[in-house]
Every structure is written in C-alpha cells, then in structure tokens.
Design a protein around this motif. Structure first.
Motif, PDB file in Angstrom:
ATOM      1  N   GLU A  13      -9.829  11.981  -1.533  1.00 14.03           N
ATOM      2  CA  GLU A  13      -8.580  11.607  -0.884  1.00 14.03           C
ATOM      3  C   GLU A  13      -7.401  11.725  -1.839  1.00 14.03           C
ATOM      4  O   GLU A  13      -6.310  12.161  -1.446  1.00 14.03           O
ATOM      5  N   ILE A  14      -7.621  11.355  -3.102  1.00 18.23           N
ATOM      6  CA  ILE A  14      -6.536  11.404  -4.080  1.00 18.23           C
ATOM      7  C   ILE A  14      -6.332  12.827  -4.588  1.00 18.23           C
ATOM      8  O   ILE A  14      -5.213  13.351  -4.584  1.00 18.23           O
ATOM      9  N   VAL A  15      -7.409  13.480  -5.027  1.00 18.63           N
ATOM     10  CA  VAL A  15      -7.289  14.796  -5.666  1.00 18.63           C
ATOM     11  C   VAL A  15      -6.841  15.859  -4.678  1.00 18.63           C
ATOM     12  O   VAL A  15      -5.882  16.605  -4.941  1.00 18.63           O
ATOM     13  N   GLU A  16      -7.513  15.968  -3.544  1.00 20.51           N
ATOM     14  CA  GLU A  16      -7.182  17.019  -2.577  1.00 20.51           C
ATOM     15  C   GLU A  16      -6.005  16.633  -1.695  1.00 20.51           C
ATOM     16  O   GLU A  16      -5.373  17.512  -1.110  1.00 20.51           O
ATOM     17  N   GLY A  17      -5.743  15.329  -1.576  1.00 22.52           N
ATOM     18  CA  GLY A  17      -4.690  14.860  -0.696  1.00 22.52           C
ATOM     19  C   GLY A  17      -3.456  14.417  -1.451  1.00 22.52           C
ATOM     20  O   GLY A  17      -2.643  15.227  -1.880  1.00 22.52           O
ATOM     21  N   HIS A  32       0.837  -1.202   0.000  1.00 25.62           N
ATOM     22  CA  HIS A  32       0.000   0.000   0.000  1.00 25.62           C
ATOM     23  C   HIS A  32       0.869   1.248   0.000  1.00 25.62           C
ATOM     24  O   HIS A  32       0.521   2.266  -0.629  1.00 25.62           O
ATOM     25  N   GLY A  33       2.009   1.194   0.690  1.00 25.26           N
ATOM     26  CA  GLY A  33       2.917   2.333   0.695  1.00 25.26           C
ATOM     27  C   GLY A  33       3.404   2.684  -0.694  1.00 25.26           C
ATOM     28  O   GLY A  33       3.578   3.866  -1.025  1.00 25.26           O
ATOM     29  N   GLU A  34       3.599   1.672  -1.540  1.00 20.74           N
ATOM     30  CA  GLU A  34       3.993   1.939  -2.923  1.00 20.74           C
ATOM     31  C   GLU A  34       2.899   2.699  -3.665  1.00 20.74           C
ATOM     32  O   GLU A  34       3.175   3.621  -4.436  1.00 20.74           O
ATOM     33  N   GLN A  35       1.643   2.343  -3.422  1.00 15.19           N
ATOM     34  CA  GLN A  35       0.530   3.042  -4.058  1.00 15.19           C
ATOM     35  C   GLN A  35       0.444   4.488  -3.574  1.00 15.19           C
ATOM     36  O   GLN A  35       0.161   5.391  -4.366  1.00 15.19           O
ATOM     37  N   VAL A  36       0.690   4.710  -2.294  1.00 14.10           N
ATOM     38  CA  VAL A  36       0.709   6.074  -1.771  1.00 14.10           C
ATOM     39  C   VAL A  36       1.845   6.863  -2.423  1.00 14.10           C
ATOM     40  O   VAL A  36       1.673   8.015  -2.835  1.00 14.10           O
ATOM     41  N   PHE A  37       3.014   6.252  -2.523  1.00 17.82           N
ATOM     42  CA  PHE A  37       4.187   6.877  -3.147  1.00 17.82           C
ATOM     43  C   PHE A  37       3.877   7.296  -4.578  1.00 17.82           C
ATOM     44  O   PHE A  37       4.219   8.407  -5.005  1.00 17.82           O
ATOM     45  N   ILE A  38       3.226   6.418  -5.322  1.00 15.60           N
ATOM     46  CA  ILE A  38       2.891   6.705  -6.718  1.00 15.60           C
ATOM     47  C   ILE A  38       1.846   7.813  -6.798  1.00 15.60           C
ATOM     48  O   ILE A  38       2.003   8.781  -7.557  1.00 15.60           O
ATOM     49  N   ALA A  39       0.778   7.697  -6.011  1.00 11.06           N
ATOM     50  CA  ALA A  39      -0.282   8.700  -6.050  1.00 11.06           C
ATOM     51  C   ALA A  39       0.229  10.076  -5.643  1.00 11.06           C
ATOM     52  O   ALA A  39      -0.202  11.097  -6.186  1.00 11.06           O
ATOM     53  N   ALA A  40       1.149  10.111  -4.692  1.00  9.92           N
ATOM     54  CA  ALA A  40       1.680  11.380  -4.195  1.00  9.92           C
ATOM     55  C   ALA A  40       2.716  11.995  -5.121  1.00  9.92           C
ATOM     56  O   ALA A  40       3.135  13.142  -4.909  1.00  9.92           O
TER      57      ALA A  40
END
Length: 295
Positions: free
Chosen positions: A193-197, A41-49
């Motif tokens: 969560e994705i767009v604003e965060g 999940h951390g990888e997905q956060v890294f990519i999204a961010a």
C-alpha cells in the motif's frame, strides 16, 4: 469521390469513438458518501504521499514546507513540469475543492474542470488509495495554510501539450491492479500500500518505456535514469540491494546507510517523510523491498 467521402466519414467516426473512450473519467460524490474524515490519519497519508516534498516552494524549510505554493520544476524527456499551488487558497490553490475533486485528481488524473492531468502527478500510484484515505487527506489538507501564489505553467512543447492525448496514455498504463501479487502477509500488504500506492516509489526506481509508462514484471524497481538527466535512481532488487530489513528500517528512520553515508537529493525528503511514519510502516516498506524481485 464517393470513396473519399466514406473514408472521411469513417475517420470522423473513429476519432469520435477514440475521444469518447479516452475522455477524462470522474466518479460522483456518492462514492465518498457516509465516510467520516479522520484528520490524524489524513496527516499520515499526506506525509506518506510526499505532498509537501513536491508542492512546497523551492527551498522552503521547517513549517514553510506546509505552505503548498508550488513552483518546483521537474524536468523530463517530455518537457519541464511545474508543481502547482495546492494550498487552501480558493483562487490560486485548491481551497474550494470537495473531497470528490481530490479523489478524481488522485484516482483518475482528472481536474474539476474535466481536463486530464499530466502523470507527473503520480495518479498511476495514487489510484491505489482507498476512498477513506482520500477523504482523510482532504480533511487534513483543509487545516493547512492558504497561499495566493499563482501556479506556473508547464514548459511542454508540441505534441505533448495536447492534453487530449493523455486519455490514450491512461488507457495504456493507468490501472488499479497491484504489481506485487499473491497471498501476502499483513505486513507485505501494508508495505505494498505504501510502496506501490502512497509513496509512489516506482515513479523513480522503475524504468519507463518510450511513452513514459512504467515497466512491470522483471523490470519492477530495478532502477532508472534520472529524468532530469543527472545520475540515476538505484536498483532495489538483489544482489544490488543487499541491506537487511533492519538496515533498511534504520535508513528510513535516520537517513544513514550501513556504510554511514547519508541520503541526499530528493531521497532526503523521502526519508524525512518515512521517518514520520510508524516503525511498523517503515518495517512494512522494508519487507516489501526484501520481497523483490517479482517473478
């Protein structure tokens, strides 16, 4: 003379109160205690961010994009900022950071040394990340390579080089309130969560006031000039944004517009990131965009 002394004392007291109110904020490690890291999940956060998009070396390609040596310049009306090394090197990067250090950087804009970070690190968006997101992100980043390239200094002149003033900026503009409010569906909640965060889309697509704070309300996501002085970022509200949700999802997946044009510039990196998320996440982002404008 007595009134001058009183005035000086009053000024000192006001200044001291101001410095106290605007001091760098931090949370204690107990906030993250008991959370089990999920590296996937951390990888997905890294990519999204978009961490690699900003912190990779200039012109990095393929796997080299995960070597977060920094150095890319980001021009603005306040000066030119340089992305720092955030690789796992303990000296040049952030290899010795604990999860709480990453949390304080992303949530409060505060360094482990207790200094304010400039908001070119979009902690105004990252403040929306949940503790679990940050713990997972920290765990994933620990799997990435170390690089000893020193971070380059920002090119910021007076008075913007006075970091203490950033406490006042945070007091005015740093909030964990969501911009899109209301009784949202699960899909819209995820899109928010994705767009604003994590994806911090408003950092480019929303105009700013004279102090560099994002405008909200009717101005939210209505487009903005490129702070580097070249062109502008498009308005994502109707009627300017007329694409359907399906067309948006396709753009986030392939980079091709309904007119068969393709994403360019930094947006190409954004699409590269979005394309690695789940189709459900891309659909959630599209749903958020189509729910604009805000009332």
């Amino acid at each position: 003379m007595r009134w001058i002394v009183r005035l000086v004392v009053l000024a000192v007291i006001v200044a001291a109160i101001g410095l106290w109110v605007t001091r760098p904020k931090t949370d204690d490690a107990e906030l993250l205690a008991g959370l089990t890291p999920d590296t996937a999940h951390g990888e997905q956060v890294f990519i999204a961010a978009g961490c690699a998009s900003c912190h990779m070396a200039e012109d990095a390609d393929a796997e080299d994009k995960l070597v977060l040596a920094g150095g890319q310049p980001f021009a603005s009306p306040f000066g030119t900022f340089r992305a720092p090394n955030i690789s796992m090197d303990p000296e040049a990067g952030i290899g010795d950071w604990a999860a709480i250090d990453l949390w304080n950087a992303l949530h409060h804009g505060t360094s482990p040394e207790g200094q304010h970070y400039y908001p070119v690190l979009p902690y105004g968006a990252y403040i929306h990340m949940a503790p679990q997101d940050v713990v997972d992100l920290h765990a994933y980043m620990q799997t990435l390579p170390a690089d000893g390239t020193p971070s380059q200094p920002h090119e910021v002149g007076f008075p913007f080089n006075i970091r203490a003033s950033l406490g006042g900026w945070k007091l005015l503009f740093l909030t964990d309130d969501w911009v899109m409010q209301g009784d949202l569906s699960p899909e819209l909640t995820r899109g928010r969560e994705i767009v604003e965060g994590m994806a911090h889309c408003a950092e480019c697509h929303t105009p700013r006031n004279a102090l560099g704070g994002l405008k909200t309300g009717a101005d939210w996501m209505t487009g903005a000039p490129n702070p580097a002085g070249r062109g502008s970022f498009p308005d994502l509200t109707p009627p300017e944004m007329s694409w359907s949700e399906g067309e948006l999802v396709e753009y986030f997946t392939s980079g091709f517009t309904p007119e068969f044009d393709s994403a360019g510039g930094h947006m190409a990196l954004v699409v590269e990131n979005l394309s690695q998320l789940s189709e459900e996440d891309r659909a959630a982002v599209a749903a958020y965009v189509k729910a604009l404008p805000l009332e």
